[in-house]
Scaffold this motif. Structure first.
Motif, PDB file in Angstrom:
ATOM      1  N   GLN A 128      37.816  39.734  40.050  1.00  0.00           N
ATOM      2  CA  GLN A 128      38.905  40.006  40.995  1.00  0.00           C
ATOM      3  C   GLN A 128      39.103  41.504  41.204  1.00  0.00           C
TER       4      GLN A 128
ATOM      5  N   LEU B 180      39.082  37.832  35.888  1.00  0.00           N
ATOM      6  CA  LEU B 180      39.887  39.023  36.160  1.00  0.00           C
ATOM      7  C   LEU B 180      39.000  40.217  36.510  1.00  0.00           C
TER       8      LEU B 180
ATOM      9  N   THR C  97      44.177  35.641  42.011  1.00  0.00           N
ATOM     10  CA  THR C  97      45.067  35.404  40.879  1.00  0.00           C
ATOM     11  C   THR C  97      45.732  34.052  40.986  1.00  0.00           C
TER      12      THR C  97
END
Length: 224
Positions: free
Chosen positions: A121, A118, A13
């Motif tokens: 991740q 995202l 992030t």
């Protein structure tokens, strides 16, 4: 975006936020800032124009002659031209519209990239990717990021090119109008005057701005 040896540590992030600030967000800023430059180059037309003259009709040349040299001078306020020439407003609207199109294109590509980061991740966090899959995904994301940077440069260049084209049209329009106008009045010089310019003072009796604006808008309406 760096490809790390340990895929589980890639595209964190924190990394994503840094990249957004350094690359993707900067493009939005740059595209928006381009609008602050719109049509400024059009002022290039307001340098000294030299016309060799004959006799005037409709204007008392005695008010324009200095030192018995029979040099006739008029001036145009460039700020007023930019504020009242209808073509300028049309060009601004056109450039604003094109900027919105480019910004929408970039925002869409940026959002897609961020969503994929995202998603990657989350898979890393859930430990659902093999080392090979994670490495391959990072390579794909790195390529997408490079494409995003290239897109930024391409759209900014296109916007700059369009601005230059519009300013060329504007410059040619004003030049043509001044030449037509001067066929009637035969000034030796028509100067461009604005606040902060090299001309510190101009006699109001030499101001032909309103007449030029009328001629410019008349010509613009005919061509519409």
């Amino acid at each position: 975006m760096e490809e790390l040896n340990n895929p589980a540590e890639g595209f964190t992030t924190e990394t994503t936020e840094i990249k957004k600030c350094d690359d993707t967000h900067k493009c939005n800023c740059r595209l928006s800032l381009m609008m602050n430059l719109v049509l400024f180059a059009g002022l290039v037309v307001l340098y000294i124009l030299h016309f060799m003259g004959g006799n005037s009709s409709g204007i008392d040349k005695n008010t324009l002659q200095k030192s018995n040299k029979s040099v006739t001078v008029g001036y145009v306020n460039s700020d007023s031209i930019m504020a009242n020439y209808e073509l300028v407003e049309h060009m601004k609207d056109s450039l604003v519209a094109q900027t919105k199109v480019y910004e929408a294109q970039f925002t869409s590509a940026q959002s897609s990239f961020e969503s994929q980061v995202l998603a990657y991740q989350k898979k890393v966090k859930d430990n659902t990717l093999s080392i090979e899959q994670a490495t391959a995904t990072e390579k794909t994301l790195t390529k997408l990021q490079e494409n995003l940077v290239a897109m930024k440069e391409e759209l900014t260049t296109k916007l700059g090119d369009q601005e230059m084209e519009l300013n060329t049209v504007l410059q040619d329009s004003i030049m043509s109008c001044l030449k037509r106008y001067n066929k009637k009045y035969n000034f030796d010089y028509i100067l461009g005057f604005s606040k902060g310019s090299g001309i510190l003072y101009a006699n109001d009796s030499l101001n032909i701005t309103n007449e030029i604006i009328i001629e410019l808008n008349k010509g613009y309406k005919i061509k519409k």
